[in-house]
Motif scaffolding. Structure first.
Motif, mmCIF file in Angstrom:
data_model
loop_
_atom_site.group_PDB
_atom_site.id
_atom_site.type_symbol
_atom_site.label_atom_id
_atom_site.label_comp_id
_atom_site.label_asym_id
_atom_site.label_seq_id
_atom_site.Cartn_x
_atom_site.Cartn_y
_atom_site.Cartn_z
ATOM 1 N N LYS A 190 93.963 61.856 107.732
ATOM 2 C CA LYS A 190 94.191 60.693 108.625
ATOM 3 C C LYS A 190 95.419 60.154 108.413
ATOM 4 C CE LYS A 190 90.104 58.679 108.226
ATOM 5 N NZ LYS A 190 88.980 57.765 108.432
ATOM 6 N N ILE A 191 95.628 60.283 106.917
ATOM 7 C CA ILE A 191 97.160 59.575 106.651
ATOM 8 C C ILE A 191 98.154 60.372 107.271
ATOM 9 C CG2 ILE A 191 98.462 59.580 104.619
ATOM 10 C CD1 ILE A 191 96.724 57.158 104.624
ATOM 11 N N LEU A 192 98.084 61.677 107.314
ATOM 12 C CA LEU A 192 99.214 62.565 107.752
ATOM 13 C C LEU A 192 99.266 62.515 109.310
ATOM 14 C CD1 LEU A 192 98.523 65.829 105.716
ATOM 15 C CD2 LEU A 192 100.201 64.286 105.096
ATOM 16 N N PHE A 193 97.943 62.354 109.767
ATOM 17 C CA PHE A 193 98.054 62.187 111.313
ATOM 18 C C PHE A 193 98.807 61.026 111.800
ATOM 19 C CE2 PHE A 193 96.377 61.180 115.484
ATOM 20 C CZ PHE A 193 96.449 62.182 116.022
ATOM 21 N N PHE A 194 98.504 59.889 111.199
ATOM 22 C CA PHE A 194 98.917 58.678 111.730
ATOM 23 C C PHE A 194 100.610 58.573 111.337
ATOM 24 C CE2 PHE A 194 94.526 57.702 112.498
ATOM 25 C CZ PHE A 194 94.450 57.545 113.671
ATOM 26 N N ASN A 195 100.795 59.024 110.357
ATOM 27 C CA ASN A 195 102.245 59.009 109.810
ATOM 28 C C ASN A 195 103.167 59.647 110.625
ATOM 29 O OD1 ASN A 195 103.989 57.935 107.507
ATOM 30 N ND2 ASN A 195 104.281 60.409 107.278
ATOM 31 N N PHE A 229 81.280 68.366 100.820
ATOM 32 C CA PHE A 229 82.552 69.026 100.873
ATOM 33 C C PHE A 229 82.380 69.717 102.316
ATOM 34 C CE2 PHE A 229 85.270 72.842 100.408
ATOM 35 C CZ PHE A 229 86.364 72.503 99.860
ATOM 36 N N ILE A 230 81.453 70.304 102.643
ATOM 37 C CA ILE A 230 81.259 70.897 104.092
ATOM 38 C C ILE A 230 81.675 69.910 105.037
ATOM 39 C CG2 ILE A 230 79.736 72.090 105.631
ATOM 40 C CD1 ILE A 230 78.591 73.310 103.416
ATOM 41 N N ASN A 231 80.832 68.593 105.019
ATOM 42 C CA ASN A 231 81.101 67.738 105.914
ATOM 43 C C ASN A 231 82.492 66.942 106.032
ATOM 44 O OD1 ASN A 231 78.556 67.224 107.425
ATOM 45 N ND2 ASN A 231 77.479 66.533 105.752
ATOM 46 N N ALA A 232 83.135 66.825 104.859
ATOM 47 C CA ALA A 232 84.570 66.709 104.935
ATOM 48 C C ALA A 232 85.373 67.338 105.781
ATOM 49 C CB ALA A 232 85.013 66.524 103.484
ATOM 50 N N TRP A 233 85.110 68.657 105.896
ATOM 51 C CA TRP A 233 86.081 69.626 106.675
ATOM 52 C C TRP A 233 85.644 69.474 108.040
ATOM 53 C CZ3 TRP A 233 90.749 71.262 105.478
ATOM 54 C CH2 TRP A 233 91.020 71.045 103.879
ATOM 55 N N LEU A 234 84.506 69.364 108.115
ATOM 56 C CA LEU A 234 83.668 69.461 109.729
ATOM 57 C C LEU A 234 84.463 68.000 110.467
ATOM 58 C CD1 LEU A 234 80.117 70.293 109.371
ATOM 59 C CD2 LEU A 234 81.807 71.599 110.384
ATOM 60 N N PHE A 239 87.669 65.415 114.319
ATOM 61 C CA PHE A 239 88.877 64.336 114.573
ATOM 62 C C PHE A 239 89.998 64.998 115.262
ATOM 63 C CE2 PHE A 239 92.665 62.278 113.174
ATOM 64 C CZ PHE A 239 92.754 61.050 113.512
ATOM 65 N N LEU A 240 90.546 66.250 114.764
ATOM 66 C CA LEU A 240 91.677 66.774 115.425
ATOM 67 C C LEU A 240 91.136 67.354 116.950
ATOM 68 C CD1 LEU A 240 92.895 68.827 112.485
ATOM 69 C CD2 LEU A 240 94.086 67.020 113.578
ATOM 70 N N LYS A 246 94.674 70.550 122.151
ATOM 71 C CA LYS A 246 93.726 71.746 122.283
ATOM 72 C C LYS A 246 94.530 72.940 122.210
ATOM 73 C CE LYS A 246 89.535 68.746 123.282
ATOM 74 N NZ LYS A 246 88.511 68.640 124.153
ATOM 75 N N THR A 247 94.714 73.938 121.591
ATOM 76 C CA THR A 247 95.101 75.172 121.789
ATOM 77 C C THR A 247 94.616 76.230 120.925
ATOM 78 O OG1 THR A 247 96.612 75.079 119.634
ATOM 79 C CG2 THR A 247 97.509 74.106 121.599
ATOM 80 N N ASP A 248 94.652 77.508 121.575
ATOM 81 C CA ASP A 248 93.853 78.654 120.946
ATOM 82 C C ASP A 248 94.451 78.721 119.499
ATOM 83 O OD1 ASP A 248 92.831 79.259 123.579
ATOM 84 O OD2 ASP A 248 94.267 80.711 123.866
ATOM 85 N N GLU A 249 95.663 78.412 119.241
ATOM 86 C CA GLU A 249 96.142 78.523 117.791
ATOM 87 C C GLU A 249 95.418 77.651 116.949
ATOM 88 O OE1 GLU A 249 100.118 77.861 115.109
ATOM 89 O OE2 GLU A 249 100.109 77.354 117.316
ATOM 90 N N LEU A 250 95.061 76.500 117.234
ATOM 91 C CA LEU A 250 94.260 75.362 116.648
ATOM 92 C C LEU A 250 92.949 75.914 116.439
ATOM 93 C CD1 LEU A 250 95.336 71.817 117.497
ATOM 94 C CD2 LEU A 250 95.483 73.094 115.283
ATOM 95 N N GLU A 251 92.189 76.279 117.370
ATOM 96 C CA GLU A 251 90.669 76.775 117.605
ATOM 97 C C GLU A 251 90.809 77.963 116.541
ATOM 98 O OE1 GLU A 251 88.283 75.439 119.027
ATOM 99 O OE2 GLU A 251 89.223 74.033 119.921
ATOM 100 N N ASN A 252 91.609 78.959 116.413
ATOM 101 C CA ASN A 252 91.610 79.931 115.326
ATOM 102 C C ASN A 252 91.815 79.360 113.882
ATOM 103 O OD1 ASN A 252 91.375 82.101 117.280
ATOM 104 N ND2 ASN A 252 93.574 82.283 117.661
#
Length: 313
Positions: A190-195, A229-234, A239-240, A246-252
């Motif tokens: 979130k820090i990176l995203f809002f920066n 750990f799993i939930n952090a990445w989920l 969030f993203l 939303k792109t195919d690249e991001l889904e991959n």
């Protein structure tokens, strides 16, 4: 004679404490002495420790108590609320500061127009060089898209203890910590995203000394640690998906990230000092959570992909 008025602190150091060892008591005393000589404050948040356990300190200022231990996140959130400075650094209780460089840091951040900045560090961890290279990528100037790509590829060092944050920035975007372990991961995203594309400043003098401890909360391996750990990445991916294109690249990339999480945890369980039966139960626990999120039809690209392939099939 009037008392000399103390200036408002420039930096608030927020220190969650769950276990009170002799080393941590010495740290508290050291930090209180630092506070007398520099425009800084230290906020000690006792997490699951009763006040009567620390009689020698209970009358000191900036001591706060949380009855239940839900990880360092809620303690850090309380520290953000109680802090008087507009620059915050989250300090782990068993780590240390290189005090001689603090005046230089205070001078460096004067009038800096940024949301947060990285500070150099030392550690006794055996993979220091590898982690430091990842950390350098964190503050290397690049656009948000590249930062997200590196983050999802797990190329960045996600520990937030090596940064100073503007409190106003955290409050503006409601960036706080979740309960549990590995709370750094989602917070950092979130820090990176809002920066967005803003440059991340870097203070080259070493300020932080990270002491690796084999009994630290992130070094332990229980179902709770694995689940968090799993939930952090989920949480990162959810969030993203809500906030970003939303792109195919991001889904991959999301799939690549989840395979990496599975592979990494399988390797950690395999290498831990537990019985074969306990390892099997932990592996089954991880697989049962992640198998519903991972598409099994993928080409192996990394060693973690290979672990994922082996355990999903």
């Amino acid at each position: 004679m009037k008392k000399k008025r103390k200036h408002k602190p420039v930096i608030s150091f927020i220190v969650p404490i769950h276990i009170l060892t002799n080393h941590i008591i010495r740290n508290i005393e050291k930090f209180q002495n630092v506070e007398k000589n520099l425009p800084v404050e230290f906020l000690f948040i006792f997490n699951g420790i009763r006040e009567k356990k620390i009689n020698g300190f209970s009358q000191s200022k900036n001591f706060y108590f949380i009855k239940k231990n839900n990880g360092p996140g809620p303690a850090r959130n309380l520290g953000i609320k109680k802090s008087k400075a507009n620059w915050l650094l989250f300090l782990d209780s068993d780590d240390d500061l290189i005090v001689r460089n603090l005046p230089k840091l205070i001078n460096f951040i004067k009038n800096k127009n940024c949301n947060f900045l990285a500070v150099n560090f030392l550690t006794n961890y055996k993979t220091y060089e590898k982690n430091h290279k990842k950390f350098q990528l964190n503050h290397k100037h690049s656009i948000l898209k590249e930062k997200i790509r590196l983050f999802l590829n797990q190329k960045l060092e996600y520990a937030i203890i090596f940064y100073l944050f503007k409190k106003d920035f955290l409050k503006k975007y409601k960036i706080f910590f979740l309960k549990g372990y590995f709370e750094d991961i989602f917070f950092h995203l979130k820090i990176l995203f809002f920066n967005k594309d803003r440059k991340i400043l870097y203070f080259k003098k070493k300020i932080y000394f990270k002491k690796y401890n084999s009994s630290s909360i992130t070094a332990l391996l229980t179902k709770k640690h694995l689940d968090d750990f799993i939930n952090a990445w989920l949480n990162v991916i959810r969030f993203l998906k809500r906030k970003y294109a939303k792109t195919d690249e991001l889904e991959n990339l999301y799939q690549f990230t989840l395979r990496g999480v599975l592979g990494y945890l399988m390797k950690r369980v395999e290498n831990c000092n537990l019985s074969i039966a306990k390892k099997k139960r932990l592996k089954t626990f991880v697989i049962n959570i992640l198998k519903i999120y991972i598409n099994k039809n993928f080409i192996v690209q990394t060693k973690y992909d290979k672990y994922a392939k082996d355990y999903l099939n």
